[in-house]
Every structure is written in C-alpha cells, then in structure tokens.
Design an enzyme around this catalytic site. Structure first.
Site, PDB file in Angstrom:
ATOM      1  N   PRO A 268      35.635  39.270  43.704  1.00 24.35           N
ATOM      2  CA  PRO A 268      36.897  39.124  44.115  1.00 24.35           C
ATOM      3  C   PRO A 268      37.796  39.122  43.097  1.00 24.35           C
ATOM      4  CG  PRO A 268      35.673  37.248  44.992  1.00 24.35           C
ATOM      5  CD  PRO A 268      34.767  38.064  44.306  1.00 24.35           C
TER       6      PRO A 268
ATOM      7  N   GLY B  65      39.011  32.873  40.765  1.00 23.98           N
ATOM      8  CA  GLY B  65      38.417  31.817  39.704  1.00 23.98           C
ATOM      9  C   GLY B  65      36.958  32.254  39.367  1.00 23.98           C
TER      10      GLY B  65
ATOM     11  N   GLY C  80      36.090  34.731  37.400  1.00 23.80           N
ATOM     12  CA  GLY C  80      36.243  35.298  36.263  1.00 23.80           C
ATOM     13  C   GLY C  80      36.196  36.904  36.199  1.00 23.80           C
ATOM     14  N   SER C  81      37.093  37.485  37.077  1.00 27.55           N
ATOM     15  CA  SER C  81      37.014  38.664  37.300  1.00 27.55           C
ATOM     16  C   SER C  81      37.698  39.481  35.843  1.00 27.55           C
ATOM     17  CB  SER C  81      37.748  39.173  38.417  1.00 27.55           C
ATOM     18  OG  SER C  81      38.894  38.900  38.623  1.00 27.55           O
ATOM     19  N   SER C  82      38.744  38.745  35.529  1.00 25.40           N
ATOM     20  CA  SER C  82      39.346  39.574  34.539  1.00 25.40           C
ATOM     21  C   SER C  82      38.452  39.452  32.905  1.00 25.40           C
ATOM     22  CB  SER C  82      40.721  38.883  34.119  1.00 25.40           C
ATOM     23  OG  SER C  82      40.650  37.499  33.663  1.00 25.40           O
ATOM     24  N   ALA C  83      37.833  38.429  32.695  1.00 25.73           N
ATOM     25  CA  ALA C  83      36.885  38.396  31.645  1.00 25.73           C
ATOM     26  C   ALA C  83      35.919  39.694  32.092  1.00 25.73           C
ATOM     27  CB  ALA C  83      36.429  37.017  31.562  1.00 25.73           C
ATOM     28  N   ALA C  84      35.450  39.565  33.330  1.00 22.89           N
ATOM     29  CA  ALA C  84      34.316  40.485  33.501  1.00 22.89           C
ATOM     30  C   ALA C  84      34.753  41.784  33.346  1.00 22.89           C
ATOM     31  CB  ALA C  84      33.615  40.229  34.873  1.00 22.89           C
TER      32      ALA C  84
ATOM     33  N   ASP D 220      35.094  31.627  30.276  1.00 22.98           N
ATOM     34  CA  ASP D 220      34.899  32.889  31.286  1.00 22.98           C
ATOM     35  C   ASP D 220      34.080  34.057  30.448  1.00 22.98           C
ATOM     36  OD1 ASP D 220      36.430  31.683  33.095  1.00 22.98           O
ATOM     37  OD2 ASP D 220      37.575  33.318  33.427  1.00 22.98           O
TER      38      ASP D 220
HETATM   39  O1  PMV Z   1      40.339  31.134  37.263  1.00 23.21           O
HETATM   40  P1  PMV Z   1      39.425  31.695  36.215  1.00 23.21           P
HETATM   41  O2  PMV Z   1      38.098  32.084  36.694  1.00 23.21           O
HETATM   42  O3  PMV Z   1      39.935  32.694  35.220  1.00 23.21           O
HETATM   43  O4  PMV Z   1      39.004  30.255  35.571  1.00 23.21           O
HETATM   44  C1  PMV Z   1      39.975  29.444  34.628  1.00 23.21           C
HETATM   45  C2  PMV Z   1      39.380  28.438  33.736  1.00 23.21           C
HETATM   46  C3  PMV Z   1      40.541  27.738  33.304  1.00 23.21           C
HETATM   47  O5  PMV Z   1      39.529  26.502  32.513  1.00 23.21           O
HETATM   48  C4  PMV Z   1      41.593  26.916  33.951  1.00 23.21           C
HETATM   49  C5  PMV Z   1      41.015  28.262  32.081  1.00 23.21           C
HETATM   50  C6  PMV Z   1      40.279  28.675  30.821  1.00 23.21           C
HETATM   51  O6  PMV Z   1      40.690  29.350  29.994  1.00 23.21           O
HETATM   52  O7  PMV Z   1      39.043  28.105  30.853  1.00 23.21           O
END
Ligand code: PMV
Length: 314
Positions: free
Chosen positions: A95, A99, A101-105, A146
């Site tokens: 989704p 949170g 990690g979709s943008s990194a994935a 991520d």
């Molecule tokens: O919301 P996500 O899945 O992109 O996770 C962010 C995690 C943080 O610690 C808030 C930011 C980071 O760069 O680690």
C-alpha cells in the site's frame, strides 16, 4: 530485446523509526507478504510509465511520481543509457504511503529491472547507492533503512553511517500489521521533528529520540532472548515517545489502543507515522486471527500477519 522484471518487497520498522534519522539504532524486517514488481520492455519513442500503483494518489502527491521518474533516470544515467525507448510498468501489493517502504521498494524494483534489461550486474552496494539518490526526493532526509530492507531478505539492525547488521529471527511471537487507510506523511513528519528540535531551548525531543534508540537496542536483546513480553513493553514505550514527538495520529492511536485492549503484548505505529500502519505483538498464532478482527472493527482497512520466527510471512 527481452523484457525483464525487477522485484522488491515491503518492510516493517519494528523499532527506531525517526530516531534512525538522527543516528540512533533501528530494527526493520523485510515484509515479503507484499511485493512490488517492475517490468521493463522495449518501446519505440519516449519513455512510457504504466503504473496502476499510483492511480489516485499521483494527482494528490506528484512528488511520488517524481521520485519514480528520478529512480529511473538515476539508473539509466548510471548505465549511460537514454531516457527513452523503454516501457516500464509497476505492479504493487505494497500500500503506498503507509510506512511499508513503498517509495524505496519501487526504486529498488525499477533499478533492478533496468540493470537486468541492459544485462549489467548490480551489486547490492551499488543498488543502495542509486536508490538513496532517488529516495532523497521522496523523503527529504532518508536514513537508508527502507532501501536496505525492501531489497534484502534478512531483518537488520541499522544505524545510519554504519554497515547494517543482518540477523536471524527466533522469537515465538507474531506481529499483526494494521493499515489505518490514511496516507502517511513521512516527509512532513520527519520535518516536524526537525522543527521541534530547532525550536526547543531544552533538548527534550533529542532526549526522546535517544531513548527510542536505546529501546531499539533493548528490543534486539529481547529478540535474541526470545522474550516477547519485554519486547511488547518496549514497543508500548516507543509508541508513547512517538506520540509525544507528534508523529502519531488519531487513527493510529485508536488501532494501538484496540490492540492493547484485546491483549496484545505491545503495539506501536510503524514507519513515518501520521497515518500508515501500526504493528501489534502477540505470542500465539491463534491470537492473530482475533486481533486482525479487532483491528478491522476498530477501523483498519487491511491487516497482515508476520511471524518473528524464521519462516514465511503471510
Ligand atoms: O514511512 P516510511 O516507510 O517511509 O518509513 C520512514 C522511516 C523514518 O525513520 C521516519 C524515516 C527514515 O528515513 O528512516
């Protein structure tokens, strides 16, 4: 030329989100229950991007699409290839903006697919370097956590600026993940903590961040000792600190409270916060079913379960 597929998966931050941005330790787990696939095909003319994944949210958050385009450009530039003659499609069960990690994935999957398409070997180190360039657009100040967990298969203990440490899980417990259905705001949440620190004349927020880091260290010990009760307590404490730092929200707090009331050993938000997902710890597999039901009744739009023992999540 043959089409190629690159893969990545979701991730769950068990402990240390936000604190990791300030050099504190964190623990994150790969979450293979949700996958991201990028397919690269030959195409005449300008680059074509097909992305059902972004439908509905790209208009609201154009920076998401920008970060995908940036990831594609960074990968192509690194190979000295033009930004054309390709068709790239993305399919995702992660989704977006929750949170996980979709943008990194998406950056991981697309970079892998492009390198495969051009038959060039891609080391994990190089992959992380390329993804971190693209991630800076999505996050502002990404810790790198991520990218590591959406591309790797082991849980990791990670401190910014240090090598990440993969480890094996051996706890007799389960995490239930609940999605609030509310779009998270990682970039804003990260920025709001930075503003808070800047405005305070006492190091109140920095102390909280430091405590979050210590809790991540404790969590690692409890994972190693198979002490789920203590791990649950550190999760509760971490959620409290994240609330105090202003990165939770009403929906997350409702799900966290519902999980605790239903007997979870611990519960907290996961990832950037201000929406997105929460996690709750239970000792028995049988309890995961009831807890998922409780979370759905409390407003979760989706739930998943992952084991903290070395086995497949579902
Ligand atoms: O919301 P996500 O899945 O992109 O996770 C962010 C995690 C943080 O610690 C808030 C930011 C980071 O760069 O680690």
């Amino acid at each position: 030329k043959e089409s190629k597929i690159g893969k990545a998966h979701g991730k769950i931050i068990l402990m240390g989100e936000h604190a990791v941005v300030y050099g504190e330790p964190s623990i994150a787990l790969p979450f293979p229950a949700v996958e991201m696939l990028a397919t690269v095909r030959e195409n005449e003319g300008p680059l074509r991007i097909d992305c059902s994944y972004y439908h509905g949210i790209a208009d609201e958050m154009p920076e998401i699409l920008q970060s995908l385009k940036k990831a594609i450009k960074v990968a192509l530039d690194s190979l000295d290839k033009p930004y054309e003659n390709l068709s790239i499609s993305i399919e995702s069960a992660i989704p977006p903006e929750r949170g996980m990690g979709s943008s990194a994935a998406v950056a991981v999957a697309v970079t892998r697919a492009i390198y495969q398409y051009y038959q060039t070997e891609l080391s994990h180190e190089k992959l992380l370097e390329l993804v971190s360039i693209a991630e800076r657009i999505a996050h502002g100040n990404p810790s790198g956590l991520d990218a590591i967990t959406t591309s790797g298969s082991s849980p990791v203990y990670y401190r910014k600026g240090h090598d990440f440490v993969p480890f094996d899980l051996q706890m007799d417990a389960y995490l239930v993940v609940g999605d609030t259905g509310v779009t998270g705001q990682t970039k804003e949440a990260v920025q709001s903590i930075a503003d808070r620190i800047q405005q305070e004349d006492q190091p109140i927020s920095l102390n909280k961040i430091h405590t979050l880091g210590s809790l991540a260290d404790h969590a690692r010990t409890f994972l190693e000792k198979n002490d789920a009760v203590s791990l649950g307590k550190t999760m509760d404490h971490a959620h409290q600190l994240l609330v105090e730092l202003g990165v939770s929200n009403k929906e997350l707090d409702t799900l966290v409270k519902a999980a605790k009331k239903a007997g979870a050993l611990g519960a907290k938000l996961t990832g950037g916060g201000r929406g997105g997902c929460m996690i709750a710890l239970v000792a028995n597999e049988a309890d995961t079913f009831a807890l998922q039901k409780t979370l759905r009744e409390a407003g979760a739009v989706a739930t998943w379960v992952t084991s903290l023992k070395k086995e497949e999540s579902r």
